[in-house]
Motif scaffolding. Structure first.
Motif, mmCIF file in Angstrom:
data_model
loop_
_atom_site.group_PDB
_atom_site.id
_atom_site.type_symbol
_atom_site.label_atom_id
_atom_site.label_comp_id
_atom_site.label_asym_id
_atom_site.label_seq_id
_atom_site.Cartn_x
_atom_site.Cartn_y
_atom_site.Cartn_z
ATOM 1 N N CYS A 142 0.856 -1.198 0.000
ATOM 2 C CA CYS A 142 0.000 0.000 0.000
ATOM 3 C C CYS A 142 0.889 1.246 0.000
ATOM 4 O O CYS A 142 1.714 1.426 0.906
ATOM 5 C CB CYS A 142 -0.927 0.006 1.215
ATOM 6 N N CYS B 292 -0.393 3.484 3.248
ATOM 7 C CA CYS B 292 -0.024 2.939 4.566
ATOM 8 C C CYS B 292 1.477 2.635 4.621
ATOM 9 O O CYS B 292 2.053 2.526 5.709
ATOM 10 C CB CYS B 292 -0.819 1.671 4.867
ATOM 11 N N HIS C 239 -7.697 -0.695 0.873
ATOM 12 C CA HIS C 239 -7.504 0.582 1.549
ATOM 13 C C HIS C 239 -8.852 1.296 1.573
ATOM 14 O O HIS C 239 -9.366 1.709 0.530
ATOM 15 C CB HIS C 239 -6.449 1.423 0.835
ATOM 16 N N LYS D 87 -7.041 3.666 5.761
ATOM 17 C CA LYS D 87 -6.061 2.648 6.177
ATOM 18 C C LYS D 87 -6.447 1.334 5.499
ATOM 19 O O LYS D 87 -7.594 1.172 5.022
ATOM 20 C CB LYS D 87 -6.065 2.474 7.694
ATOM 21 N N CYS D 88 -5.511 0.404 5.467
ATOM 22 C CA CYS D 88 -5.791 -0.900 4.858
ATOM 23 C C CYS D 88 -6.495 -1.798 5.866
ATOM 24 O O CYS D 88 -6.054 -1.927 7.012
ATOM 25 C CB CYS D 88 -4.505 -1.545 4.378
HETATM 26 ZN ZN LIG Z 1 -3.442 1.242 2.905
#
Ligand SMILES: [Zn+2]
Ligand SMILES: [Zn+2]
Length: 272
Positions: free
Chosen positions: A124, A127, A137, A143-144
């Motif tokens: 990612c 992140c 995500h 956020k993941c």
């Molecule tokens: Zn992420």
């Protein structure tokens, strides 16, 4: 609608069209600010249902039914409250996000000129950690999320592999509680027109001679009120119950359908 033919895994988190921009700080769980209006509505409905159920309507039932109703709906309600709290409080993020990311640091903005997707080759770019193959995500949480299912506005939290079953049983138990209350209310309405004396079996009614006077919040805090008030509360709560049950039932059937769908892992959108 062919729900199983659509993949929602690779969604970029930058604002597109009318979509709200992602928060600068990643959200930790459903208690992270800002609270969502749907979340406030959900807790307010839960509170109204609990007060109406245990404080007003179950005390109208005949003695033997009353204790069964207290036991069944009390157990279901306690279970729902517990799993609902857990589903909201869990951080559903990927393990690497929880271990390596500082939630107090602002997230970078996604630069489409540098990368085609937020997640590429299980890395990612926002992140800045490697993630599992089923991560996504979330633009609302920034956020993941591990095993992403969907972002639930009612919980104000993502639903992923870490809290999916808490979410599922929260929906199932809420539906069961609402169903119990609807049955109780229908019994009370029918008895009210057929034989209202059946609703006045509590010993407190020996001191009440006026048939238009009813007692709420028995047996601990008896409050005298008149028939139109009781009927008004009953109709309001019944409507609230039916609407809530339709919404939750729809959601429950949708998730049962996904669990039976062979490509369910790609069906990460829904009515929640
Ligand atoms: Zn992420
Ligand atoms: Zn989310």
């Amino acid at each position: 609608m062919d729900l199983c033919s659509r993949s929602w895994r690779w969604v970029v988190p930058e604002a597109e069209g009318k979509q709200a921009p992602p928060p600068r700080l990643s959200r930790v769980n459903g208690w992270s600010r800002p609270l969502h209006s749907f979340q406030v509505v959900a807790w307010a409905t839960l509170f109204i249902v609990a007060v109406a159920n245990f404080g007003i309507f179950i005390p109208f039932l005949p003695r033997s039914w009353k204790y069964i109703a207290y036991g069944v709906t009390g157990g279901l309600f306690s279970f729902h409250f517990l799993v609902h709290l857990i589903a909201v409080s869990i951080d559903p993020a990927e393990a690497n996000v929880r271990l390596k990311k500082n939630y107090l640091e602002p997230m970078p903005t996604f630069d489409r000129s540098k990368h085609a997707h937020v997640i590429q080759k299980q890395y990612c770019h926002l992140c800045e950690v490697t993630v599992s193959s089923k991560a996504k995500h979330c633009s609302a949480c920034n956020k993941c999320v591990s095993g992403f299912d969907h972002h639930c506005k009612w919980l104000n939290n993502c639903v992923g592999s870490r809290n999916y079953w808490y979410f599922f049983f929260s929906v199932a138990s809420a539906s069961a509680v609402l169903l119990c209350l609807i049955v109780t209310l229908l019994y009370i309405f029918i008895q009210f027109f057929i034989d209202p004396a059946e609703l006045r079996t509590h010993p407190y009614y020996k001191k009440v001679s006026n048939k238009n006077t009813w007692l709420l919040f028995l047996p601990l805090f008896p409050v005298k009120t008149k028939t139109p008030v009781v009927l008004g509360i009953g109709v309001f709560v019944l409507l609230l119950d039916v609407i809530s049950l339709l919404l939750l039932g729809h959601l429950l059937l949708f998730h049962l359908y996904l669990s039976m769908c062979p490509e369910a892992e790609d069906c990460s959108t829904g009515p929640c």
